[in-house]
Scaffold this motif. Sequence first.
Motif, short mmCIF file in Angstrom:
data_model
loop_
_atom_site.label_atom_id
_atom_site.label_comp_id
_atom_site.label_asym_id
_atom_site.label_seq_id
_atom_site.Cartn_x
_atom_site.Cartn_y
_atom_site.Cartn_z
N THR A 25 -21.86 -51.78 24.22
CA THR A 25 -23.11 -51.58 23.51
C THR A 25 -23.92 -52.87 23.50
O THR A 25 -23.37 -53.96 23.63
N PHE A 51 -30.65 -50.01 19.80
CA PHE A 51 -29.38 -50.19 20.49
C PHE A 51 -29.29 -49.34 21.75
O PHE A 51 -29.97 -48.33 21.87
N ARG A 60 -26.18 -48.15 24.91
CA ARG A 60 -24.79 -48.18 25.38
C ARG A 60 -24.80 -48.01 26.89
O ARG A 60 -25.39 -47.08 27.43
N TYR A 90 -28.05 -45.84 30.82
CA TYR A 90 -27.78 -46.24 29.43
C TYR A 90 -28.16 -45.09 28.51
O TYR A 90 -29.07 -44.31 28.83
#
Length: 122
Positions: free
Chosen positions: A104, A71, A73, A92
């Motif tokens: 996200t 992941f 963000r 990020y």
Amino acid sequence: MILPFALGACVEPVPTAEDFIPEYKGVETVLLDGDLVQFNVAMTKALSRADVADYAECAAAQYTLIRGYGFARHVRTNVAEEAGIFRGDAVYTISPSLPRGLKTIDAEVVAAECFERGIPTV
């Protein structure tokens, strides 16, 4: 007297499909601090600033996967254009689990979408 060939010089060329196909000029990644990464991208023929932001997001998604995380963000993206070259500077954070925040991305999903759209990654 105006010569016929002089009039032709003032006519704008008819746009072709190639005039609207973005040209991706590369990505530079800079590790700022641990999980904070900056992506510098460059491209020509962007139709909007969103095209440049999408390119940076694609780079972030692939980089996240390369680092073994799932992941990212979005922190910020700056876009500027000069002499037909669009440059994006995006930051990020990357993480193994879904981070807090509104912007996200699931790196695997975004990387696959980028591939389908023909946007290159890192």
